[in-house]
Each structure stands twice: as C-alpha cells, then as structure tokens.
Design an enzyme around this catalytic site. Structure first.
Site, PDB file in Angstrom:
ATOM      1  N   CYS A 118      -8.252  10.884   0.598  1.00 48.60           N
ATOM      2  CA  CYS A 118      -6.995  11.088  -0.119  1.00 48.60           C
ATOM      3  C   CYS A 118      -7.150  10.777  -1.596  1.00 48.60           C
ATOM      4  O   CYS A 118      -6.182  10.760  -2.333  1.00 48.60           O
ATOM      5  CB  CYS A 118      -5.885  10.259   0.510  1.00 48.60           C
ATOM      6  SG  CYS A 118      -6.288   8.514   0.570  1.00 48.60           S
ATOM      7  N   ASP A 157     -10.257   4.576  -6.056  1.00 50.34           N
ATOM      8  CA  ASP A 157     -10.674   3.179  -6.151  1.00 50.34           C
ATOM      9  C   ASP A 157     -12.142   2.995  -5.802  1.00 50.34           C
ATOM     10  O   ASP A 157     -12.847   2.231  -6.448  1.00 50.34           O
ATOM     11  CB  ASP A 157      -9.815   2.314  -5.229  1.00 50.34           C
ATOM     12  CG  ASP A 157      -8.486   2.004  -5.874  1.00 50.34           C
ATOM     13  OD1 ASP A 157      -8.483   1.622  -7.053  1.00 50.34           O
ATOM     14  OD2 ASP A 157      -7.445   2.175  -5.216  1.00 50.34           O
ATOM     15  N   HIS A 165      -2.606   6.092 -12.092  1.00 48.94           N
ATOM     16  CA  HIS A 165      -1.490   6.645 -11.307  1.00 48.94           C
ATOM     17  C   HIS A 165      -0.570   7.522 -12.135  1.00 48.94           C
ATOM     18  O   HIS A 165       0.002   8.480 -11.642  1.00 48.94           O
ATOM     19  CB  HIS A 165      -0.744   5.520 -10.590  1.00 48.94           C
ATOM     20  CG  HIS A 165      -1.523   5.015  -9.421  1.00 48.94           C
ATOM     21  ND1 HIS A 165      -2.337   3.929  -9.499  1.00 48.94           N
ATOM     22  CD2 HIS A 165      -1.673   5.529  -8.172  1.00 48.94           C
ATOM     23  CE1 HIS A 165      -2.946   3.753  -8.335  1.00 48.94           C
ATOM     24  NE2 HIS A 165      -2.556   4.710  -7.506  1.00 48.94           N
ATOM     25  N   GLU A 170     -11.853   2.083   0.392  1.00 50.08           N
ATOM     26  CA  GLU A 170     -11.833   2.228  -1.062  1.00 50.08           C
ATOM     27  C   GLU A 170     -12.506   1.059  -1.772  1.00 50.08           C
ATOM     28  O   GLU A 170     -12.497   0.972  -2.988  1.00 50.08           O
ATOM     29  CB  GLU A 170     -10.413   2.458  -1.578  1.00 50.08           C
ATOM     30  CG  GLU A 170      -9.340   1.619  -0.967  1.00 50.08           C
ATOM     31  CD  GLU A 170      -7.926   1.982  -1.441  1.00 50.08           C
ATOM     32  OE1 GLU A 170      -7.760   2.912  -2.246  1.00 50.08           O
ATOM     33  OE2 GLU A 170      -6.999   1.303  -1.000  1.00 50.08           O
TER      34      GLU A 170
HETATM   35  C1  PEP Z   1      -7.487   6.054  -3.895  1.00 51.90           C
HETATM   36  O1  PEP Z   1      -7.764   4.935  -4.310  1.00 51.90           O
HETATM   37  O2  PEP Z   1      -8.288   7.019  -3.881  1.00 51.90           O
HETATM   38  C2  PEP Z   1      -6.135   6.331  -3.387  1.00 51.90           C
HETATM   39  C3  PEP Z   1      -5.838   7.475  -2.836  1.00 51.90           C
HETATM   40  O3  PEP Z   1      -5.189   5.387  -3.584  1.00 51.90           O
HETATM   41  P1  PEP Z   1      -4.473   5.150  -4.985  1.00 51.90           P
HETATM   42  O4  PEP Z   1      -4.835   6.286  -5.909  1.00 51.90           O
HETATM   43  O5  PEP Z   1      -3.017   5.099  -4.727  1.00 51.90           O
HETATM   44  O6  PEP Z   1      -5.050   3.861  -5.423  1.00 51.90           O
HETATM   45 MG    MG Z   2      -6.456   3.293  -3.922  1.00 48.89          MG
END
Ligand code: PEP
Ligand code: MG
Length: 585
Positions: A504, A457, A191, A433
């Site tokens: 996403c 994920d 992140h 995910e």
């Molecule tokens: C993902 O896992 O691709 C996602 C968009 O969620 P995060 O990156 O916040 O885990």
């Molecule tokens: Mg995620």
C-alpha cells in the site's frame, strides 16, 4: 519573472494568484462586516481572551509544577496584555468604526502597540515585545480555531504557498478553489504530497525559501509534473503553460476507465488493484477510478484537526459506512498511525526530536490502550458487515504484534459479553514497514492473516532517509537494491506461509516498479486512486513471464539508478507507443 524548482509531487499545472501562509503565522483574513455583525465580533474577542487566559493558566500551572513557581511567573506579562483595557478598547473601536472582523482588528491593534513600545527606547519594554507577539499569536490562533476550516472555506481561487501544510489541512482544502500549492518542506511520500495526488491538486514541495521569494497576490505557475514554479511569468510563458494545462486536463478527462475490474496479464495472471483512502468521502472517487475495494484506510484522519478524540460510536458509524459503501469489495482498516508527520492537536502528544522514530502508530496505541480499544471495538463492530480486514502499522517485531492482537482479543470478549455482533474471523494483518519486521517476516507471517508492505516507511527506515525532508529526498530511492531485496524477502515469507501479501506504499502505483512487483508475485496493489487506471492498463499490457524475467534481472543490479533505467528501457521495448500513453494517464 523568477523560475524556481522544487520536488514535483502531484501532476498537472496550476495557474493563479498566490496566497502565502507564513511559517508560524496565519493568513489573517480581512473582512468588512455589517452593522449587525459588530456585537458578534466583540463577543468573539471576549471569548478568545477568556480561552487564551485559560490556556496560559494551565501552562503556568504545569510549568510551576514541573520546574518551580518562579518560572511559572514568566507568563505574568502575558496576563497583563490580555487584561490591557487600552488594547481591548482599541480593538473594539476598530470593529465598530472601521467595520472589520475581529482577527484583523486585533492584529492591527497589536501592531500599533508593538510599534509604540519599540519607539520608547526602553530596553525592558522592548524585551516585552516578544511576549506581546507571543500572546498575540495565541489569541489569533484561538480566534482562528477554525483555521483549517478557514482554509477549507476559501472563497477565491488561489495557489497556496506555505512553509508546510499539515496533512489534515491538505485533506480539508477545497479542491475547487485551490489551483495548486507550493511548500518549503516535504518529500514525494510525505502525507501532504500523497493527499495532493489523491485530490489531484498540482503540487510542488521542498522549495526552500518559497515564502520569502513569493508574495501574496503574485501571479504564479505551479507545474506539479516537473517541479517548476514560475513567479510573475511573462505573457509568452503564461500562454505556453495555459496550453499545457488544457492538454493535461483533456488527457485526464479522456482516461478510459476499464470495465474489467480485475486486471489480467496477457498470459492470464490476475491481480487485484485497490485504493488507499484517508476520508470516507473518497469512496465515490475510488469507484470512479475502478478500484477493487480499499487496500488501506488511513483511519487516523478521523482523529486529526480536532481537539477531542472521536468516540467509539462516532468511529463505528464511519467505519460501518465505509464497509457498507465499498461492497461488494472489502476494506482494510489500518489502526491509527499518528506521529511522524501527523499529529493530534492535543497537549499530551509531545513534540519529539525524531518523530518518525518516536512515539508513532502502534507504539502510541499500545501506550494508550483506552484509545486503541475504542478504535478496535468500533472496527470489530463494523466487521459485522463481513468485508472488513484490520491491520496494525509500524510493527517492529512479533512481540508488538502479539500485544496488539491480545488487546483485539480482549475487545472481542467484551463485545461478546455485551451481545454486540462482529465477525469473529476478521482477518488481522501486519504492515511491513520497518526493516526489522521485513527481516523477521517469516515469524510474523505465522501469526498474521496477511501482509501489507508500507514502502513509504520501509524505504525511509531502511535507507535512513526522512521521507518528509527535501534535503535528503535525492536519497529516497524505491529502486535501491536493499529495498528490493527486503520486499522480495517479505513476499517469499508470506507465500511460504500461505498468506497473501499486498503493497500500500506509493511504490505500487509507480508503473516501472509495478511491473517488477508483479514479477516477484505481489498479490495485491493498493494506491492513491488516480494511479489505478494507469497501473491496470499496464498490467493488462504485459505478460507475467516478462515481468518475472524483468524482476530477476533488476534484482541483480547494484544501484537504484541502474534499476530505474533498466526498468524504463524494458517497459519501452514491451509497450512500444503504449509506453508514453500509459505514463501520461
Ligand atoms: C507506508 O508507509 O507505505 C504506508 C502506506 O503508510 P503511510 O504512508 O500512511 O505511512
Ligand atoms: Mg507507513
């Protein structure tokens, strides 16, 4: 001059002076104070000592309760330090005479204290040094409770070098004063890396022993596009990189943000490209990059970096503001996804051996219905704006989805009884995910209004590669045939059940993969805002027919490397000179 290499996660070149934040230490600011500030600093000392005493008593109580009184007594040495008049007087003397801030004065007094004990040649006292250093860290941490804020308050331009930066720390970095950062751990989709890209801070992660090789005050170059980090560069190298930095900035400024909001392939297929955000303040930025709404709002950032939980009212205000500001487009609110590499600063969230496989996201929410309900009620109330979608992260099967939806229904009932308005038809989607969700997508699709594939994920879970571990980062491959098959299966299941499916994860913002995804008919792309112009440009320069052919061929290949090579070659052929231009955007 030393040349080091880590993982490039956020483009651009940062050149400046280093500020090292050491592992489990803090950068202790030294500040001259005026005569008028003396009493305030002494007051802060008293406050920190009282607060630390309170924390230790609590810890002692818990330990005594759990494993017996004797163990609780291990903290007695801590109390003795907190009450040591000689130490306290020394700190006060430094504040008064040297006119320095309390954190600095305290750290200096502790240093003296420890040095004296070490010289005494008494084994018992030497062993106490560990306790003293531990308690000193606690006091300092309490004094620096604005630590994240202290970072956000940086007055000088620096390049930060740290063992790690928490996502909440990264999110609060003052963009103008942080020229770049280097961390020892992390991967492309950790992140912290995602936020660095959003904020456009050049960053390199996964550079082992960075804090040992680099000192505060060193001159440093961070090339976030190649992963190179150069410490104490020669004049010649410095000039080269200065040139590169200027070029990069110019290129960024020249980005032509398309007036057409919704990109269309050359043969007419329309696609939606929206943005991922962490904080409401990013809305003007995503508009600037031409996002068609918000495809992922990581709401957990409201919960991070604070001691209390945000109330329903506070959340409602935040969500409603976002929903209003993003109009005429929509927003997809994701319910809190804490755990993994994002933690609440609250004692009841324990440290885990494998946090990404542990008490994370929907698992946390289902176990803490009062926290979950406050958030769902706030989201529902914001849905009165009529442009809101809600989705649940880390769903591993239909049962979890049903449980989450049940709680949402309870919240709706409550709001109805209280006469509070909301959108009764608010679309509720599932994030895909976890491999088990991808494999049962057909069942999940029947009870979801939409899917959003979280590849950050999905990749880590299907390839068993921790997304934040630099040691296995080479195995983190979006183009792995297993990942591609899972994604295709999810998209097909969604379409068979007449629901839309978006992505996403960061993969949707990577040009070579975006073409493949277009070819397997992903309906919506959502990404860090700076990727948007590139992806739109790309979509507008290919045909859907070509994308379908490319996807078909790519899915036949056996390794991620073959897939990437193939996609690159195809894109080069189709785009010609435009290829390099688009990748540079
Ligand atoms: C993902 O896992 O691709 C996602 C968009 O969620 P995060 O990156 O916040 O885990
Ligand atoms: Mg995620």
């Amino acid at each position: 001059m030393i040349k080091l290499k880590g993982i490039a996660v956020s483009g651009g070149v940062g050149i400046g002076t280093v500020l090292v934040l050491r592992k489990d230490e803090f950068s202790i600011p030294k500040r001259k104070i005026s005569h008028d500030e003396i009493s305030r600093e002494i007051y802060r000392l008293e406050e920190a000592l009282i607060e630390t005493r309170r924390q230790i008593s609590q810890l002692q109580k818990n330990i005594s309760k759990d494993i017996g009184f004797d163990h609780g007594r291990i903290f007695e040495a801590h109390f003795l330090v907190l009450e040591d008049r000689v130490l306290i007087e020394d700190v006060i003397k430094q504040i008064k005479i040297r006119k320095v801030n309390v954190e600095y004065a305290f750290s200096q007094s502790i240093k003296k204290y420890v040095d004296t004990l070490l010289k005494l040649n008494d084994e018992y006292l030497r062993e106490r040094v560990v306790d003293i250093e531990d308690i000193a860290r606690r006091v300092l941490r309490t004094m620096l409770k604005e630590k994240a804020v202290a970072l956000s308050d940086l007055k000088e331009k620096v390049v930060i070098v740290a063992h790690d930066l928490a996502p909440s720390q990264t999110a609060s970095l003052p963009k103008d004063n942080v020229l770049g950062f280097v961390t020892e751990i992390g991967g492309r989709t950790s992140h912290t890396a995602i936020i660095a890209r959003t904020l456009r801070i050049p960053a390199v992660v996964g550079l082992e022993s960075a804090t040992e090789n680099i000192k505060s005050g060193d001159k440093i170059i961070v090339d976030g596009s190649s992963g190179e980090v150069i410490v104490q560069p020669t004049e010649k190298i410095l000039k080269q990189y200065q040139k590169r930095s200027t070029l990069y900035t110019k290129e960024i400024k020249s980005i032509h943000i398309s007036k057409i909001l919704r990109p269309r392939t050359k043969d007419g297929k329309e696609t939606i490209v929206s943005a991922n955000i962490e904080l409401p303040e990013e809305i003007p930025l995503i508009k600037q990059y031409g996002a068609e709404g918000i495809g992922l709002y990581r709401t957990e950032y409201i919960f991070l970096g604070r001691r209390d939980l945000p109330s329903e009212e506070e959340q409602y205000e935040a969500y409603r503001t976002v929903a209003k500001k993003v109009k005429p487009h929509g927003v997809v609110f994701r319910t809190i996804d804490i755990g993994g590499d994002k933690f609440l600063s609250r004692p009841e969230v324990p440290k885990e051996m494998s946090p990404f496989l542990g008490w994370r996201a929907i698992r946390f929410c289902l176990a803490r219905p009062e926290v979950f309900k406050a958030q769902l009620r706030a989201m529902l109330r914001a849905s009165a704006e009529k442009n809101v979608n809600i989705m649940f992260p880390m769903i591993s099967g239909i049962e979890e989805l049903r449980q989450a939806k049940n709680i949402l229904e309870q919240c709706k009932e409550e709001l109805k009884q209280e006469g509070k308005s909301f959108d009764d038809k608010v679309p509720v989607g599932t994030m895909i995910e976890v491999p088990s969700a991808a494999l049962t997508a057909d069942a999940l699709a029947k009870e979801s209004a939409f899917f959003s594939i979280g590849t950050n994920d999905l990749i880590q879970y299907s390839l068993a590669v921790d997304r934040a571990n630099e040691k296995v980062a080479y195995l983190y491959e979006p183009g792995h045939p297993a990942v591609l098959k899972l994604i295709k299966q999810v998209i097909d299941a969604a379409h068979d059940n007449n629901i839309w499916v978006g992505m996403c994860g960061e993969m949707s913002g990577e040009p070579i993969f975006a073409v493949l995804l277009l070819g397997i008919e992903l309906d919506k792309f959502s990404m860090s805002a700076p990727q948007i112009p590139k992806i739109k440009e790309l979509i507008a320069n290919v045909t859907f027919k070509d994308a379908q052919r490319i996807a078909r061929e790519a899915l036949k290949l056996l390794t991620a490397k073959e897939v990437e090579k193939y996609l690159q070659e195809e894109l080069k052929n189709i785009l010609g000179d435009n290829f390099y231009h688009i990748l540079m955007i």
